[in-house]
Design a protein around this motif. Structure first.
Motif, PDB file in Angstrom:
ATOM      1  N   VAL A   9      25.271 -11.195  20.929  1.00  0.00           N
ATOM      2  CA  VAL A   9      24.145 -10.346  21.360  1.00  0.00           C
ATOM      3  C   VAL A   9      23.271 -11.156  22.295  1.00  0.00           C
ATOM      4  O   VAL A   9      22.583 -12.091  21.884  1.00  0.00           O
ATOM      5  CB  VAL A   9      23.327  -9.877  20.138  1.00  0.00           C
ATOM      6  N   ARG A  39      20.186 -12.138  38.099  1.00  0.00           N
ATOM      7  CA  ARG A  39      18.749 -11.879  38.206  1.00  0.00           C
ATOM      8  C   ARG A  39      18.005 -13.189  37.956  1.00  0.00           C
ATOM      9  O   ARG A  39      18.523 -14.097  37.289  1.00  0.00           O
ATOM     10  CB  ARG A  39      18.297 -10.797  37.220  1.00  0.00           C
ATOM     11  N   VAL A  42      12.489 -16.536  34.135  1.00  0.00           N
ATOM     12  CA  VAL A  42      11.426 -17.543  34.043  1.00  0.00           C
ATOM     13  C   VAL A  42      12.002 -18.795  33.377  1.00  0.00           C
ATOM     14  O   VAL A  42      12.433 -18.753  32.231  1.00  0.00           O
ATOM     15  CB  VAL A  42      10.224 -17.008  33.231  1.00  0.00           C
ATOM     16  N   CYS A  43      12.022 -19.894  34.126  1.00  0.00           N
ATOM     17  CA  CYS A  43      12.601 -21.145  33.625  1.00  0.00           C
ATOM     18  C   CYS A  43      12.275 -22.242  34.633  1.00  0.00           C
ATOM     19  O   CYS A  43      12.132 -21.963  35.833  1.00  0.00           O
ATOM     20  CB  CYS A  43      14.118 -20.979  33.486  1.00  0.00           C
ATOM     21  N   GLY A  44      12.174 -23.493  34.170  1.00  0.00           N
ATOM     22  CA  GLY A  44      11.906 -24.617  35.073  1.00  0.00           C
ATOM     23  C   GLY A  44      13.112 -24.973  35.933  1.00  0.00           C
ATOM     24  O   GLY A  44      12.997 -25.670  36.936  1.00  0.00           O
ATOM     25  N   TYR A  46      15.560 -27.039  35.542  1.00  0.00           N
ATOM     26  CA  TYR A  46      16.094 -28.407  35.503  1.00  0.00           C
ATOM     27  C   TYR A  46      17.060 -28.469  34.322  1.00  0.00           C
ATOM     28  O   TYR A  46      16.659 -28.275  33.174  1.00  0.00           O
ATOM     29  CB  TYR A  46      14.964 -29.434  35.315  1.00  0.00           C
ATOM     30  N   SER A 116      21.756  -2.450  25.315  1.00  0.00           N
ATOM     31  CA  SER A 116      20.760  -3.137  24.504  1.00  0.00           C
ATOM     32  C   SER A 116      21.086  -2.970  23.026  1.00  0.00           C
ATOM     33  O   SER A 116      21.281  -1.845  22.558  1.00  0.00           O
ATOM     34  CB  SER A 116      19.394  -2.521  24.827  1.00  0.00           C
ATOM     35  N   GLU A 149      12.223 -10.867  20.595  1.00  0.00           N
ATOM     36  CA  GLU A 149      12.675  -9.512  20.928  1.00  0.00           C
ATOM     37  C   GLU A 149      12.324  -8.567  19.796  1.00  0.00           C
ATOM     38  O   GLU A 149      12.156  -9.000  18.648  1.00  0.00           O
ATOM     39  CB  GLU A 149      14.200  -9.504  21.104  1.00  0.00           C
ATOM     40  N   LEU A 151      14.307  -6.859  18.323  1.00  0.00           N
ATOM     41  CA  LEU A 151      15.399  -7.029  17.355  1.00  0.00           C
ATOM     42  C   LEU A 151      14.993  -8.005  16.234  1.00  0.00           C
ATOM     43  O   LEU A 151      15.415  -7.857  15.081  1.00  0.00           O
ATOM     44  CB  LEU A 151      16.632  -7.546  18.099  1.00  0.00           C
ATOM     45  N   ALA A 168       4.087 -17.655  30.644  1.00  0.00           N
ATOM     46  CA  ALA A 168       4.776 -18.492  31.648  1.00  0.00           C
ATOM     47  C   ALA A 168       4.927 -17.727  32.950  1.00  0.00           C
ATOM     48  O   ALA A 168       5.094 -16.505  32.961  1.00  0.00           O
ATOM     49  CB  ALA A 168       6.143 -18.924  31.139  1.00  0.00           C
ATOM     50  N   ILE A 254       5.351 -16.357  24.347  1.00  0.00           N
ATOM     51  CA  ILE A 254       6.464 -17.300  24.162  1.00  0.00           C
ATOM     52  C   ILE A 254       6.213 -18.063  22.872  1.00  0.00           C
ATOM     53  O   ILE A 254       5.192 -18.730  22.728  1.00  0.00           O
ATOM     54  CB  ILE A 254       6.554 -18.265  25.356  1.00  0.00           C
ATOM     55  N   GLY A 270      20.776 -20.919  20.902  1.00  0.00           N
ATOM     56  CA  GLY A 270      19.781 -20.958  21.993  1.00  0.00           C
ATOM     57  C   GLY A 270      18.385 -20.728  21.458  1.00  0.00           C
ATOM     58  O   GLY A 270      18.066 -21.057  20.312  1.00  0.00           O
ATOM     59  N   PRO A 278       8.809 -26.458  26.815  1.00  0.00           N
ATOM     60  CA  PRO A 278       9.459 -26.614  28.108  1.00  0.00           C
ATOM     61  C   PRO A 278       9.225 -27.961  28.785  1.00  0.00           C
ATOM     62  O   PRO A 278      10.034 -28.404  29.592  1.00  0.00           O
ATOM     63  CB  PRO A 278       8.841 -25.500  28.958  1.00  0.00           C
ATOM     64  N   ALA A 285      19.848 -27.173  27.896  1.00  0.00           N
ATOM     65  CA  ALA A 285      20.889 -28.034  27.317  1.00  0.00           C
ATOM     66  C   ALA A 285      21.052 -27.722  25.827  1.00  0.00           C
ATOM     67  O   ALA A 285      22.180 -27.667  25.314  1.00  0.00           O
ATOM     68  CB  ALA A 285      20.535 -29.504  27.524  1.00  0.00           C
ATOM     69  N   ALA A 287      20.438 -24.879  24.372  1.00  0.00           N
ATOM     70  CA  ALA A 287      21.086 -23.563  24.249  1.00  0.00           C
ATOM     71  C   ALA A 287      22.606 -23.722  24.367  1.00  0.00           C
ATOM     72  O   ALA A 287      23.376 -23.159  23.578  1.00  0.00           O
ATOM     73  CB  ALA A 287      20.555 -22.609  25.321  1.00  0.00           C
TER      74      ALA A 287
HETATM   75  C1  LIG Z   1       8.122 -21.809  31.199  1.00  0.00           C
HETATM   76  C2  LIG Z   1       9.463 -22.299  30.795  1.00  0.00           C
HETATM   77  C3  LIG Z   1      10.069 -23.319  31.513  1.00  0.00           C
HETATM   78  C4  LIG Z   1      11.311 -23.811  31.104  1.00  0.00           C
HETATM   79  N1  LIG Z   1      11.889 -24.809  31.820  1.00  0.00           N
HETATM   80  C5  LIG Z   1      13.065 -25.343  31.420  1.00  0.00           C
HETATM   81  C6  LIG Z   1      13.701 -26.380  32.153  1.00  0.00           C
HETATM   82  O1  LIG Z   1      13.259 -26.784  33.231  1.00  0.00           O
HETATM   83  N2  LIG Z   1      14.842 -26.902  31.656  1.00  0.00           N
HETATM   84  C7  LIG Z   1      15.403 -26.463  30.505  1.00  0.00           C
HETATM   85  O2  LIG Z   1      16.436 -27.003  30.099  1.00  0.00           O
HETATM   86  N3  LIG Z   1      14.857 -25.448  29.805  1.00  0.00           N
HETATM   87  C8  LIG Z   1      13.713 -24.876  30.240  1.00  0.00           C
HETATM   88  N4  LIG Z   1      13.160 -23.829  29.555  1.00  0.00           N
HETATM   89  C9  LIG Z   1      13.856 -23.306  28.375  1.00  0.00           C
HETATM   90  C10 LIG Z   1      15.039 -22.422  28.775  1.00  0.00           C
HETATM   91  O3  LIG Z   1      14.649 -21.459  29.719  1.00  0.00           O
HETATM   92  C11 LIG Z   1      15.588 -21.729  27.535  1.00  0.00           C
HETATM   93  O4  LIG Z   1      15.691 -22.639  26.483  1.00  0.00           O
HETATM   94  C12 LIG Z   1      16.949 -21.075  27.821  1.00  0.00           C
HETATM   95  O5  LIG Z   1      16.795 -20.056  28.754  1.00  0.00           O
HETATM   96  C13 LIG Z   1      17.545 -20.513  26.542  1.00  0.00           C
HETATM   97  O6  LIG Z   1      18.685 -19.764  26.835  1.00  0.00           O
HETATM   98  P1  LIG Z   1      19.120 -18.569  25.875  1.00  0.00           P
HETATM   99  O7  LIG Z   1      20.488 -18.195  26.261  1.00  0.00           O
HETATM  100  O8  LIG Z   1      18.847 -18.946  24.460  1.00  0.00           O
HETATM  101  O9  LIG Z   1      18.095 -17.401  26.183  1.00  0.00           O
HETATM  102  P2  LIG Z   1      17.954 -16.494  27.493  1.00  0.00           P
HETATM  103  O10 LIG Z   1      18.396 -17.210  28.692  1.00  0.00           O
HETATM  104  O11 LIG Z   1      16.559 -15.971  27.432  1.00  0.00           O
HETATM  105  O12 LIG Z   1      18.981 -15.302  27.254  1.00  0.00           O
HETATM  106  C14 LIG Z   1      18.773 -14.291  26.307  1.00  0.00           C
HETATM  107  C15 LIG Z   1      19.465 -13.041  26.839  1.00  0.00           C
HETATM  108  O13 LIG Z   1      19.494 -12.036  25.834  1.00  0.00           O
HETATM  109  C16 LIG Z   1      19.287 -10.769  26.447  1.00  0.00           C
HETATM  110  N5  LIG Z   1      18.785  -9.855  25.411  1.00  0.00           N
HETATM  111  C17 LIG Z   1      17.589  -9.876  24.796  1.00  0.00           C
HETATM  112  N6  LIG Z   1      17.506  -8.886  23.879  1.00  0.00           N
HETATM  113  C18 LIG Z   1      18.694  -8.235  23.899  1.00  0.00           C
HETATM  114  C19 LIG Z   1      19.214  -7.120  23.199  1.00  0.00           C
HETATM  115  N7  LIG Z   1      18.489  -6.491  22.248  1.00  0.00           N
HETATM  116  N8  LIG Z   1      20.461  -6.695  23.502  1.00  0.00           N
HETATM  117  C20 LIG Z   1      21.197  -7.327  24.453  1.00  0.00           C
HETATM  118  N9  LIG Z   1      20.749  -8.392  25.160  1.00  0.00           N
HETATM  119  C21 LIG Z   1      19.512  -8.844  24.880  1.00  0.00           C
HETATM  120  C22 LIG Z   1      18.268 -11.059  27.546  1.00  0.00           C
HETATM  121  O14 LIG Z   1      18.290 -10.067  28.549  1.00  0.00           O
HETATM  122  C23 LIG Z   1      18.727 -12.427  28.037  1.00  0.00           C
HETATM  123  O15 LIG Z   1      19.600 -12.341  29.139  1.00  0.00           O
HETATM  124  C24 LIG Z   1      11.945 -23.280  29.956  1.00  0.00           C
HETATM  125  C25 LIG Z   1      11.346 -22.235  29.250  1.00  0.00           C
HETATM  126  C26 LIG Z   1      10.117 -21.737  29.664  1.00  0.00           C
HETATM  127  C27 LIG Z   1       9.490 -20.617  28.908  1.00  0.00           C
END
Ligand SMILES: Cc1cc2nc3c(=O)[nH]c(=O)nc-3n(C[C@H](O)[C@H](O)[C@H](O)COP(=O)(O)OP(=O)(O)OC[C@H]3O[C@@H](n4cnc5c(N)ncnc54)[C@H](O)[C@@H]3O)c2cc1C
Length: 372
Positions: A9, A39, A42-44, A46, A116, A149, A151, A168, A254, A270, A278, A285, A287
């Motif tokens: 999910v 798309r 919001v993320c740094g 790096y 979703s 979320e 969820l 953010a 957040i 993740g 952040p 990494a 995640a």
């Molecule tokens: C301000 C900020 C700066 C950051 N900078 C950095 C950085 O420079 N370097 C770094 O390593 N990390 C950084 N991070 C952290 C990093 O962005 C996250 O740790 C990373 O994106 C986690 O990945 P993820 O797959 O867990 O979540 P996400 O990338 O958020 O993916 C979750 C996905 O689930 C989908 N989703 C949500 N709900 C549902 C649903 N009900 N059904 C189906 N799909 C759903 C969303 O659309 C999304 O695509 C930063 C975070 C923030 C807030």
């Protein structure tokens, strides 16, 4: 009704990585993501180098990223301190990275559905996953749906009842002056942010700020002028750059509160399992790393005749804690120091005398090269 072996999910970094890994291991995977690719997110942007060898083992090459080996850090009124990043990393846009992983997932045989998920129900040894459109069944569910979320509320997760003060903001900029090899970490009242170059040729500038600090100024232009620009490095960056996006992307609420990496037989990966502050530059990494741990344990589980999902969850939770709990605690302590004016100035003075100390702190919030 068709029953999948695994349903994931959320198709961000964690979900896509786990999907690719499990598909390569021969598993039948359905990944449900609510937004179409590609798309911006919001993320740094790096990505720490510790996960690059693992990504190669699952066939993900990142030829596009910009090599980054230096951190530049400062507090308002302080001189910037530069230090080499122990492992280094790459600057890569989420637009490019998530799309690349999505393509790899499709090529590896993952079925990706844009929909979703609204509920997940556990039965004995199987799950029912409900989307807006229909219901799917599977033996294992990985929750990879990110920070916070609705969820979480449906699944009764406790952290969701606590409000979070963090907001953010992110946008890409044209900026000739920003050095390719450097990521910035610059504080200002109530928050911090930093630029870093991406493979698109643009510089990503993302910041995190407490909502109460932000709301006093009413709009982003005023906030940027009055607060962000107090930090000389950020002022200079903004003076020499031009925004590429029509307007910045923002996310609110957040949450850095403690979560559980397992929930009623589900494995969370993740940010769904826990989010590091952040400023550590390590969330992506983590995640990817948590996805690799989950994929290995799920493969073992599916290869056995077990239906003991609680035991799978216990194994995963214990490995998750062993790898990430300390990093999260150090990240939280660091954020407290950096957002306190007095403590931040003292630490800037100490680290200016001994940049090695900064490298030791960075090591403590990052992992070692992960191999699988
Ligand atoms: C301000 C900020 C700066 C950051 N900078 C950095 C950085 O420079 N370097 C770094 O390593 N990390 C950084 N991070 C952290 C990093 O962005 C996250 O740790 C990373 O994106 C986690 O990945 P993820 O797959 O867990 O979540 P996400 O990338 O958020 O993916 C979750 C996905 O689930 C989908 N989703 C949500 N709900 C549902 C649903 N009900 N059904 C189906 N799909 C759903 C969303 O659309 C999304 O695509 C930063 C975070 C923030 C807030």
């Amino acid at each position: 009704m068709k029953r999948y072996e695994v349903i994931i999910v959320g198709g961000g970094l964690a979900g896509l990585t786990a999907a690719i890994d499990l598909a390569i291991k021969g598993r039948e995977v359905l990944l449900i993501e609510k937004h179409a690719y590609p798309r911006h997110k919001v993320c740094g942007e790096y990505l720490s180098g510790e996960v690059l060898p693992y990504l190669q083992t699952i066939g993900v090459e990142l030829p596009l990223g910009i090599a980054i080996d230096t951190l530049s850090w400062s507090v308002p009124g302080g001189r910037p301190v530069e230090t080499r990043l122990p492992l280094g990393g790459i600057g890569i846009s989420r637009y490019g990275l998530d799309a690349l992983l999505y393509q790899k997932a499709c090529d590896s045989g993952v079925r990706v559905l844009i929909d979703s998920v609204i509920d997940i129900k556990a039965g004995p040894g199987y799950f029912q996953v409900r989307t807006k459109e229909r219901v799917y069944e599977c033996r294992v569910v990985l929750g990879a749906y990110g920070k916070r979320e609705s969820l979480d509320k449906t699944l009764g997760r406790q952290f969701i009842s606590r409000k979070s003060p963090w907001l953010a903001v992110k946008a890409h900029y044209h900026c000739q002056e920003w050095p390719d090899h450097q990521v910035g970490l610059y504080t200002f009242k109530g928050g911090y942010g930093g630029p870093s170059k991406t493979e698109l040729g643009t510089v990503n500038f993302c910041y995190l700020v407490r909502y109460d600090s932000f709301k006093r100024y009413g709009n982003m232009t005023e906030f940027t002028k009055e607060v962000i620009s107090e930090n000389k490095e950020l002022r200079q960056f903004l003076q020499h750059s031009e925004m590429v996006f029509d307007k910045p992307l923002t996310i609110a609420q957040i949450s850095f509160g403690t979560k559980n990496p397992g929930n009623n037989g589900l494995l969370m990966i993740g940010d769904t399992a826990g989010m590091i502050h952040p400023l550590c530059g390590n969330g992506m990494a983590m995640a990817i790393h948590s996805a690799s741990i989950a994929a290995r344990l799920v493969q073992q589980y599916l290869s056995s005749s077990s239906t003991d999902l609680q035991s799978l969850q216990r194994k995963y939770s214990s490995q998750w804690q062993a790898n990430f709990r300390k990093r999260l605690m150090i990240g939280s302590a660091l954020q407290t120091v950096l957002l306190n004016d007095t403590m931040a100035s003292l630490s800037q003075a100490t680290i200016a005398r001994s940049p090695r100390l900064l490298r030791a702190v960075i090591r403590a919030t990052h992992g070692k090269d992960i191999s699988v």
